[in-house]
Design an enzyme around this catalytic site. Sequence first.
Site, PDB file in Angstrom:
ATOM      1  N   THR A 144      26.343  38.818  88.292  1.00 32.85           N
ATOM      2  CA  THR A 144      25.946  40.301  87.960  1.00 32.85           C
ATOM      3  C   THR A 144      25.392  39.875  86.498  1.00 32.85           C
ATOM      4  OG1 THR A 144      27.564  41.494  88.932  1.00 32.85           O
ATOM      5  CG2 THR A 144      26.619  42.618  87.282  1.00 32.85           C
ATOM      6  N   GLU A 145      25.925  39.174  85.673  1.00 29.51           N
ATOM      7  CA  GLU A 145      25.453  38.920  84.498  1.00 29.51           C
ATOM      8  C   GLU A 145      24.049  37.876  84.352  1.00 29.51           C
ATOM      9  OE1 GLU A 145      26.488  40.078  81.663  1.00 29.51           O
ATOM     10  OE2 GLU A 145      28.477  40.825  81.940  1.00 29.51           O
ATOM     11  N   SER A 146      24.227  36.970  85.087  1.00 28.05           N
ATOM     12  CA  SER A 146      23.083  36.093  84.720  1.00 28.05           C
ATOM     13  C   SER A 146      22.432  35.651  86.142  1.00 28.05           C
ATOM     14  CB  SER A 146      23.569  34.841  84.043  1.00 28.05           C
ATOM     15  OG  SER A 146      24.559  34.373  84.913  1.00 28.05           O
ATOM     16  N   TYR A 241      27.302  48.753  86.155  1.00 29.67           N
ATOM     17  CA  TYR A 241      27.987  47.410  86.072  1.00 29.67           C
ATOM     18  C   TYR A 241      29.258  47.316  86.940  1.00 29.67           C
ATOM     19  CZ  TYR A 241      29.950  43.153  83.915  1.00 29.67           C
ATOM     20  OH  TYR A 241      30.253  41.998  83.656  1.00 29.67           O
TER      21      TYR A 241
END
Length: 254
Positions: A144-146, A241
């Site tokens: 999700t982040e990168s 998120y």
Amino acid sequence: MQIDPSGSRQLLELQLSNIANPSSGSAGAANSSVDFANMMDGLLGTGNRGTSSSEASSVSLGLSKRSNDGLLWLQLGSQYSSDSGTPLTASTSSSSPSVSLTSLLDAVSTNGEETVPTDYDSLISAASAKYGVPESLIKAVIDTESNFNPNVVSSAGAKGLMQLMDGTAAGLGVSNSFDPAQNIDGGTKYLSLQLQRFGGEVKMALAAYNAGPGRVSRLGVSNDTELMNALKLLPTETQAYIAKVEKAQAKYTL
């Protein structure tokens, strides 16, 4: 992960000043246990989060209210037990058994969990074992982040696989956020501390990872169900998120 850089800088400067000017004499010794208790209350959320200014002024460390955003633990690096996955208090002893993070995460076991392979499995597995966070959850956060890009930098300045801000990375002992080993270890440690802070409630920990633990604490909720009922009070990005990470975790869980 959106962490207030000014708060991180303030706490890091305080940490460095404590190292450079260690307390000595009877006054320092007398106040040390009180200081530490207040610090742990801030970390674990067991104390009064609505501390008044008069009460705050009684703490000799002179911590600002920004300490309640969850970054207070940056001063406690040596007090974290990687074996048990729990922060240690000054009173920890054999007669006071610690509660492991794994026992809090009753929804997903970290033992023998099978996940979809990635290029960073060995690093993720090591971090999972070290901090008691399920591999599938670590992979989901990285996804999700990168999207597993170790060189990505967000518009806010967050870096690497788990998107660490510079101040937070420094507090985690990460000197190079673009190094996958350091980033995964630091990001997993930070995630584990949010899980500890919020009693193993995964949605709350994820919201804290994205928006900051102080913002989650101020909602006044105590579990994931209550968080979802108050979800509209969080930033739109954080609302999305949580869902994205949960969807990704399902994708990586076999």
